[in-house]
Write a protein that holds these residues in place. Structure first.
Motif, short mmCIF file in Angstrom:
data_model
loop_
_atom_site.label_atom_id
_atom_site.label_comp_id
_atom_site.label_asym_id
_atom_site.label_seq_id
_atom_site.Cartn_x
_atom_site.Cartn_y
_atom_site.Cartn_z
N THR A 41 0.80 -1.22 0.00
CA THR A 41 0.00 0.00 0.00
C THR A 41 0.83 1.28 0.00
N HIS A 42 2.16 1.16 0.03
CA HIS A 42 3.01 2.35 0.07
C HIS A 42 4.19 2.15 -0.86
N THR A 43 4.18 2.86 -1.97
CA THR A 43 5.26 2.76 -2.95
C THR A 43 5.55 4.13 -3.54
N ASP A 44 6.72 4.23 -4.14
CA ASP A 44 7.08 5.37 -4.98
C ASP A 44 7.38 4.86 -6.38
N PRO A 45 7.10 5.67 -7.42
CA PRO A 45 7.39 5.22 -8.79
C PRO A 45 8.86 4.83 -8.92
N PRO A 46 9.15 3.81 -9.72
CA PRO A 46 8.24 3.11 -10.64
C PRO A 46 7.47 1.96 -9.99
N ASP A 47 7.63 1.74 -8.69
CA ASP A 47 6.90 0.68 -8.02
C ASP A 47 5.42 1.02 -7.99
N ILE A 48 4.57 -0.01 -7.85
CA ILE A 48 3.13 0.16 -7.90
C ILE A 48 2.48 -0.62 -6.76
N ASP A 49 1.47 0.00 -6.13
CA ASP A 49 0.69 -0.70 -5.10
C ASP A 49 -0.08 -1.87 -5.72
N TRP A 50 -0.36 -2.90 -4.92
CA TRP A 50 -1.14 -4.03 -5.41
C TRP A 50 -1.76 -4.79 -4.25
N VAL A 51 -2.76 -5.60 -4.60
CA VAL A 51 -3.35 -6.54 -3.65
C VAL A 51 -3.25 -7.93 -4.26
N GLU A 52 -3.01 -8.90 -3.42
CA GLU A 52 -2.91 -10.29 -3.85
C GLU A 52 -4.07 -11.07 -3.27
N LEU A 53 -4.79 -11.79 -4.13
CA LEU A 53 -5.90 -12.65 -3.72
C LEU A 53 -5.46 -14.11 -3.80
N GLU A 54 -5.84 -14.88 -2.81
CA GLU A 54 -5.50 -16.31 -2.78
C GLU A 54 -6.77 -17.14 -2.75
N ASN A 55 -6.81 -18.14 -3.59
CA ASN A 55 -7.89 -19.12 -3.56
C ASN A 55 -7.40 -20.30 -2.72
N ASP A 56 -7.88 -20.40 -1.50
CA ASP A 56 -7.39 -21.45 -0.61
C ASP A 56 -8.32 -22.67 -0.58
N SER A 57 -9.23 -22.75 -1.56
CA SER A 57 -10.13 -23.90 -1.63
C SER A 57 -9.51 -24.98 -2.52
N GLU A 58 -10.24 -26.07 -2.67
CA GLU A 58 -9.76 -27.20 -3.46
C GLU A 58 -10.24 -27.15 -4.91
N THR A 59 -10.97 -26.10 -5.28
CA THR A 59 -11.46 -25.97 -6.64
C THR A 59 -11.10 -24.60 -7.18
N ALA A 60 -11.08 -24.49 -8.52
CA ALA A 60 -10.83 -23.20 -9.14
C ALA A 60 -11.99 -22.26 -8.86
N VAL A 61 -11.74 -20.96 -8.94
CA VAL A 61 -12.78 -19.97 -8.71
C VAL A 61 -12.68 -18.89 -9.78
N ASP A 62 -13.82 -18.47 -10.31
CA ASP A 62 -13.89 -17.40 -11.30
C ASP A 62 -14.32 -16.13 -10.58
N LEU A 63 -13.44 -15.14 -10.55
CA LEU A 63 -13.73 -13.87 -9.91
C LEU A 63 -14.38 -12.89 -10.86
N GLY A 64 -14.62 -13.29 -12.09
CA GLY A 64 -15.29 -12.40 -13.03
C GLY A 64 -16.65 -11.97 -12.51
N GLY A 65 -16.88 -10.65 -12.51
CA GLY A 65 -18.14 -10.12 -11.99
C GLY A 65 -18.12 -9.86 -10.50
#
Length: 447
Positions: A41-65
């Motif tokens: 959540t705290h960067t200076d250029p050229p670095d970029i902020d980001w969030v990482e999502l993890e699917n910790d289940s046993e099946t794939a998940v579609d985050l579309g929508g």
């Protein structure tokens, strides 16, 4: 008597439906568990902020929508492109340039809502529950927060030792000065205190070298350390709510032990408190505002699994100085040793990198085990995860976890650099094989 011969439907349409039903079983499950795993959540250029999502289940998940937002009352702020598929035990990273809000370096909350909220009008009260959320304080430039689940089941987001974008999180980052004792419910006539200790071989200044007027703060009692204060190597100190000289005399504290205080009108809460050592961040060049971030935190509670000290005259005492601070199983009630049973672990294992070689257990005391770690980690990282507790009349414990992350374990899926959110689909090997098989069978039926 033999079994009757197997028969299959001769109608191409029925066979097609059967094949389609089998294929749909392998499609991503939109109800799978997705969590915020790591945040920058705290960067200076050229670095970029980001969030990482993890699917910790046993099946794939579609985050579309699905929706990503920093405002739980505006849950449709940023819609994730469809399809965005995360395989089981994998990750997706979304960069700040891709979503319609900015992450604050002064503290942030992020929320993930599933697609069902699309039909709920904004302003509905109460608002829908998010599928995942994370709240983090201010942070130094370039450091990430990572999801950590303690042995007590509590989820927190401490700073990580290293960035691990699209991979399993590293160990929490330690502090050179830690909290080792908390006396929050003394008997009548006794005093509250918080004991801190240096665990490094160098002097630790409790201020910024370039900004000596910005000092560390003991959050919870809001005690600002005096200007110019430093903690000597391996030294101990008390922070108290009474006159330091009176406290030293009353409890026969040696002269070489530092005592700070009093901390004013604040009191440690007997129903639970967030006690933390917070350090000032470097001020922004265009602002006089000073953000503070936690170097060390303990969210203690009076009930189990935290040790019971209320009304006993005992205090909380930290068991391991190198293990994570905000975990109930790393604390004991002074004077009442922690006993390990078949239902209470001997240690806190790191199931990804490290192995406890041995726990040398006696019937009365616990000797901390020697740790063996694979090349991707250091011994310090291992000790942040593995903690040995006393065990009575039991054989030595040993633990051999699964191998490190790799093709046989985690198979991260990450939105690629450059900085736009990817709309590509990441298919697992099983899903790819199923798709090819389905298409071949469909071609045969059509012929």
């Amino acid at each position: 008597m033999g079994h009757p011969p197997l028969s299959f439907p001769s109608s191409p349409s029925i066979l097609l439906l059967l094949l389609l039903s089998q294929f749909l079983l392998l499609l991503p499950d939109s109800r799978a568990s997705v969590v915020f795993s790591e945040l920058l959540t705290h960067t200076d250029p050229p670095d970029i902020d980001w969030v990482e999502l993890e699917n910790d289940s046993e099946t794939a998940v579609d985050l579309g929508g699905w929706y990503l937002t920093d405002d739980p009352k505006n849950w449709t702020k940023h819609e994730i492109r469809s399809p965005t598929i995360i395989d089981s035990k994998s990750y997706s990273v979304i960069y700040e340039t891709a979503f319609k809000f900015r992450l604050s370096s002064f503290g942030e909350s992020v929320f993930l809502f599933d697609s069902s909220v699309a039909d709920i009008p904004l302003g509905t009260n109460p608002p829908p529950d998010p599928a995942a959320e994370a709240t983090v304080p201010a942070s130094p430039n370039g450091e990430t927060f990572g999801r950590y689940v303690g042995l007590d089941g509590v989820v927190s987001y401490p700073f990580m030792k290293t960035r691990t974008r699209a991979g399993h999180n590293s160990a929490p980052k330690g502090s050179p000065v830690i909290i080792t004792e908390i006396n929050y419910d003394p008997l009548p006539g006794d005093d509250e205190w918080v004991k801190i200790e240096s665990i490094v071989d160098t002097v630790t200044p409790l201020f910024l070298d370039a900004y000596p007027e910005n000092m560390w703060n003991l959050v919870g009692v809001d005690f600002l350390f005096p200007r110019g204060t430093s903690i000597p190597a391996r030294a101990q100190a008390y922070v108290v709510g009474v006159d330091p000289s009176s406290f030293r005399t009353k409890y026969s504290i040696p002269e070489e032990v530092l005592i700070f205080g009093p901390w004013g009108n604040s009191e440690l809460s007997a129903i639970g408190e967030d006690i933390g050592l917070w350090a000032p961040d470097i001020p922004e060049s265009d602002s006089t505002f000073v953000a503070y971030y936690p170097k060390e935190e303990v969210w203690y509670k009076p009930e189990s699994p935290w040790p019971q000290v209320v009304g006993t005259g005992n205090y909380l005492k930290r068991i391991s100085k190198v293990s994570y601070s905000n975990d109930a199983y790393n604390w004991e009630s002074s004077g009442s040793p922690s006993i390990c049973s078949e239902t209470t672990p001997c240690f806190i294992p790191d199931p990804y990198h490290c192995t406890v070689a041995s726990c040398s257990i006696s019937t009365e005391t616990c000797n901390y085990s020697q740790r063996i770690c694979q090349s991707s980690q250091t011994e310090e990282d291992v000790e942040f995860y593995n903690l040995c507790y006393p065990r009575v009349n039991s054989p030595p414990c040993a633990y051999t976890p699964p191998g490190p992350p790799g093709p046989a374990g985690y198979n991260p899926s990450v939105f690629p650099w450059p900085l736009e959110e990817s709309s590509s689909v990441v298919l697992s090997p099983n899903l790819t094989i199923a798709l090819v098989t389905f298409l071949v069978q469909l071609f045969r039926i059509q012929r």
